[in-house]
Design a protein around this motif. Structure first.
Motif, PDB file in Angstrom:
ATOM      1  N   LEU A 183       0.755  -1.443   0.113  1.00 33.27           N
ATOM      2  CA  LEU A 183      -0.122  -0.420  -0.047  1.00 33.27           C
ATOM      3  C   LEU A 183       0.997   1.131  -0.185  1.00 33.27           C
ATOM      4  N   VAL A 184       2.125   1.272   0.249  1.00 33.20           N
ATOM      5  CA  VAL A 184       2.734   2.433   0.278  1.00 33.20           C
ATOM      6  C   VAL A 184       3.411   2.299  -0.696  1.00 33.20           C
ATOM      7  N   GLU A 185       3.883   1.575  -0.831  1.00 33.86           N
ATOM      8  CA  GLU A 185       4.149   2.017  -2.780  1.00 33.86           C
ATOM      9  C   GLU A 185       3.225   2.375  -3.599  1.00 33.86           C
ATOM     10  N   LEU A 186       1.957   2.039  -3.978  1.00 32.08           N
ATOM     11  CA  LEU A 186       1.425   2.363  -4.260  1.00 32.08           C
ATOM     12  C   LEU A 186       0.818   3.586  -4.129  1.00 32.08           C
ATOM     13  N   THR A 187       1.092   3.722  -3.002  1.00 32.45           N
ATOM     14  CA  THR A 187       0.618   5.653  -2.839  1.00 32.45           C
ATOM     15  C   THR A 187       1.614   6.046  -3.173  1.00 32.45           C
ATOM     16  N   MET A 188       2.755   5.973  -3.613  1.00 31.97           N
ATOM     17  CA  MET A 188       3.987   6.814  -3.479  1.00 31.97           C
ATOM     18  C   MET A 188       4.208   6.874  -4.626  1.00 31.97           C
ATOM     19  N   GLN A 189       3.386   6.528  -5.228  1.00 32.82           N
ATOM     20  CA  GLN A 189       3.236   5.828  -7.074  1.00 32.82           C
ATOM     21  C   GLN A 189       2.529   7.699  -7.916  1.00 32.82           C
ATOM     22  N   PHE A 221       3.713  10.597  -7.129  1.00 32.22           N
ATOM     23  CA  PHE A 221       4.468  11.434  -6.612  1.00 32.22           C
ATOM     24  C   PHE A 221       6.001  10.783  -7.238  1.00 32.22           C
ATOM     25  N   GLN A 222       5.564   9.947  -8.324  1.00 36.70           N
ATOM     26  CA  GLN A 222       6.630   9.113  -9.316  1.00 36.70           C
ATOM     27  C   GLN A 222       6.215   9.028 -10.285  1.00 36.70           C
ATOM     28  N   GLN A 223       7.329   9.459 -11.648  1.00 36.83           N
ATOM     29  CA  GLN A 223       6.438   8.938 -12.971  1.00 36.83           C
ATOM     30  C   GLN A 223       6.902   7.815 -13.668  1.00 36.83           C
ATOM     31  N   SER A 224       7.353   6.325 -13.090  1.00 36.35           N
ATOM     32  CA  SER A 224       7.194   5.423 -13.374  1.00 36.35           C
ATOM     33  C   SER A 224       6.508   4.547 -13.110  1.00 36.35           C
ATOM     34  N   LYS A 225       6.659   3.308 -13.791  1.00 37.18           N
ATOM     35  CA  LYS A 225       5.894   2.111 -14.071  1.00 37.18           C
ATOM     36  C   LYS A 225       5.767   1.102 -12.961  1.00 37.18           C
ATOM     37  N   TYR A 226       4.274   0.824 -12.116  1.00 30.30           N
ATOM     38  CA  TYR A 226       4.803   0.090 -10.934  1.00 30.30           C
ATOM     39  C   TYR A 226       3.662  -0.822 -11.296  1.00 30.30           C
ATOM     40  N   SER A 227       4.358  -2.382 -11.121  1.00 25.24           N
ATOM     41  CA  SER A 227       3.457  -3.638 -11.141  1.00 25.24           C
ATOM     42  C   SER A 227       2.844  -4.267 -10.096  1.00 25.24           C
ATOM     43  N   ILE A 228       2.350  -4.570  -9.211  1.00 26.89           N
ATOM     44  CA  ILE A 228       1.755  -5.670  -8.360  1.00 26.89           C
ATOM     45  C   ILE A 228       1.084  -6.477  -8.615  1.00 26.89           C
ATOM     46  N   LEU A 229       1.281  -7.784  -8.176  1.00 24.71           N
ATOM     47  CA  LEU A 229      -0.304  -9.276  -8.749  1.00 24.71           C
ATOM     48  C   LEU A 229      -1.176  -9.314  -7.118  1.00 24.71           C
ATOM     49  N   CYS A 230      -2.369  -9.044  -8.076  1.00 28.66           N
ATOM     50  CA  CYS A 230      -3.414  -9.221  -6.898  1.00 28.66           C
ATOM     51  C   CYS A 230      -4.326 -10.608  -7.480  1.00 28.66           C
ATOM     52  N   THR A 231      -4.473 -11.143  -6.681  1.00 27.74           N
ATOM     53  CA  THR A 231      -4.289 -12.613  -6.778  1.00 27.74           C
ATOM     54  C   THR A 231      -6.232 -12.777  -6.305  1.00 27.74           C
ATOM     55  N   HIS A 232      -7.051 -13.611  -6.495  1.00 21.81           N
ATOM     56  CA  HIS A 232      -8.380 -13.754  -5.848  1.00 21.81           C
ATOM     57  C   HIS A 232      -8.445 -14.375  -5.458  1.00 21.81           C
ATOM     58  N   LEU A 233      -8.737 -15.303  -4.472  1.00 23.33           N
ATOM     59  CA  LEU A 233      -8.744 -15.917  -3.232  1.00 23.33           C
ATOM     60  C   LEU A 233     -10.513 -16.638  -3.499  1.00 23.33           C
ATOM     61  N   GLY A 234     -11.223 -16.051  -4.072  1.00 22.98           N
ATOM     62  CA  GLY A 234     -12.667 -16.416  -3.588  1.00 22.98           C
ATOM     63  C   GLY A 234     -13.180 -15.661  -2.511  1.00 22.98           C
ATOM     64  N   THR A 291      -1.419  -2.754 -12.625  1.00 29.34           N
ATOM     65  CA  THR A 291      -0.099  -1.582 -13.275  1.00 29.34           C
ATOM     66  C   THR A 291      -0.275  -0.495 -13.164  1.00 29.34           C
ATOM     67  N   ILE A 292      -0.042   1.046 -12.119  1.00 30.33           N
ATOM     68  CA  ILE A 292      -0.212   2.078 -13.220  1.00 30.33           C
ATOM     69  C   ILE A 292       0.852   2.622 -13.199  1.00 30.33           C
ATOM     70  N   ASP A 293       0.551   3.378 -14.683  1.00 34.62           N
ATOM     71  CA  ASP A 293       1.368   3.854 -15.420  1.00 34.62           C
ATOM     72  C   ASP A 293       1.905   5.032 -14.923  1.00 34.62           C
TER      73      ASP A 293
END
Length: 373
Positions: free
Chosen positions: A136-142, A144-157, A349-351
């Motif tokens: 959540l910290v890394e997602l938030t800081m995007q 204030f940055q101009q770079s691409k960031y990706s994370i995996l989201c796995t739906h468990l049901g 991905t946040i571009d």
């Protein structure tokens, strides 16, 4: 496949464009911080591979350092100043990504809750986001940055979504752990500061975590694993320990660093900050600076600091709103695109333009940690 066809396919990915982010002005600086969650509870503590009802004695702040929360005079710093925070850096090994990125403690808490209540944890809300705090910290800081960031989201049901790293990020982490001497010294200094200021002894590769239950709104709950450095028995609050070179609030990098630290505190509201200021060349501790959550907020959310419109003025109020936007976007995109039995994995991905988009993966990558039943 032609390049134009690839580009067309990428453009068709489900997404939330940046213009859907509703936020206040980057030039508005409220005196009080905005709450990230509507509800928050420390549900349990996780160390030694198990859940605990009590806080580990090893993370207690030593005296007189614990007194800095209400008396910041030099007399409460003197015992620590001049300590060599670089000593032993040659043998230093950072915690492995497997430990830092694990949601195992969250899974154990959910299992315990379900056993105690004889029902599914998903009854709390349509979506439950499960994650180590730093995602959540890394997602938030995007924002204030101009770079691409990706994370995996796995739906468990049942609306449960676990966040985890992309495999390439893991390889990048392993590569950066073998970098320069100075970088290793800086990394080591943070752990050395913890050893200096807390009772210990610390068990190697066994950090202390709080498992928290939070609620964003009626539709979204969270179970988060927050690594916490120390506990102050005098104030009955946790204290985040950071080791920095002397800070200059007119330096954009330093403002970004402190904003990131404040986001960590905002996700763990019962937490203050103690900064160990080190001499960069020698690694000697030259000062200790204590901030409550609100004091740090006002230090970074100061209208008298230089304007930085391309970085949204490093505005902490916007940071909270963006974090909430990211969480809601994850739930919206994943919820609308689940089309087979769980678990099902997506790459979010946040571009560079802050558009949030979702790519459906054919299978769950082997490194994604799933709950064990």
């Amino acid at each position: 496949m032609s390049h134009s066809k690839c580009s067309r396919n990428r453009a068709q990915l489900p997404s939330v464009p940046f213009n859907q982010f509703q936020h206040s002005s980057a030039f508005r600086f409220p005196s009080e911080p905005r709450n990230l969650f509507t509800k928050y509870k420390e549900a349990s503590y996780y160390y030694g591979g198990q859940l605990h009802d009590s806080i580990s004695d090893s993370i207690g702040l030593k005296s007189p350092g614990n007194k800095l929360s209400h008396d910041r005079s030099c007399s409460n710093k003197r015992d620590f100043l001049g300590s060599d925070l670089y000593q032993g850096w040659e043998d230093f090994l950072p915690l492995s990504p497997e430990i830092l990125d694990s949601s195992r403690g969250c899974y154990q808490w959910i299992n315990k809750w379900e056993n105690d209540n004889h029902t599914s944890y998903s009854q709390r809300s349509p979506f439950v986001v499960i994650s180590p705090r730093h995602y959540l910290v890394e997602l938030t800081m995007q924002l204030f940055q101009q770079s691409k960031y990706s994370i995996l989201c796995t739906h468990l049901g049942d609306g449960k979504i676990v966040l985890s790293q992309v495999e390439n990020d893991k390889k990048s982490h392993q590569h950066t752990s073998r970098n320069t001497t100075m970088t290793k010294k800086i990394l080591h200094s943070g752990y050395a500061l913890e050893d200096l200021l807390t009772r210990g002894p610390r068990v190697e590769d066994d950090p202390f975590f709080a498992i928290i239950e939070a609620e964003l709104d009626a539709n979204i709950s969270l179970v988060l694993r927050c690594e916490l450095d120390s506990y102050n028995e005098l104030t009955e609050t946790f204290t985040e320990l950071k080791c920095y070179a002397p800070l200059n609030m007119h330096n954009a990098y330093h403002r970004e660093k402190l904003l990131k630290t404040w986001i960590q505190l905002a996700i763990s509201p019962r937490c203050d900050l103690l900064i160990g200021v080190r001499n960069t060349h020698m690694g000697l501790l030259q000062d200790l600076q204590y901030f409550t959550n609100k004091e740090l907020y006002r230090k970074i959310n100061d209208r008298n600091l230089p304007k930085s419109p391309k970085r949204f003025n490093y505005n902490a109020d916007l940071a909270v709103q963006w974090c909430q936007h990211c969480i809601r976007s994850i739930c919206k995109l994943v919820g609308e695109n689940v089309d087979r039995s769980s678990p099902q994995c997506f790459k979010l991905t946040i571009d560079e333009s802050h558009k949030i988009q979702l790519e459906k993966l054919k299978h769950v990558p082997a490194h994604v940690e799933l709950p064990i039943r």
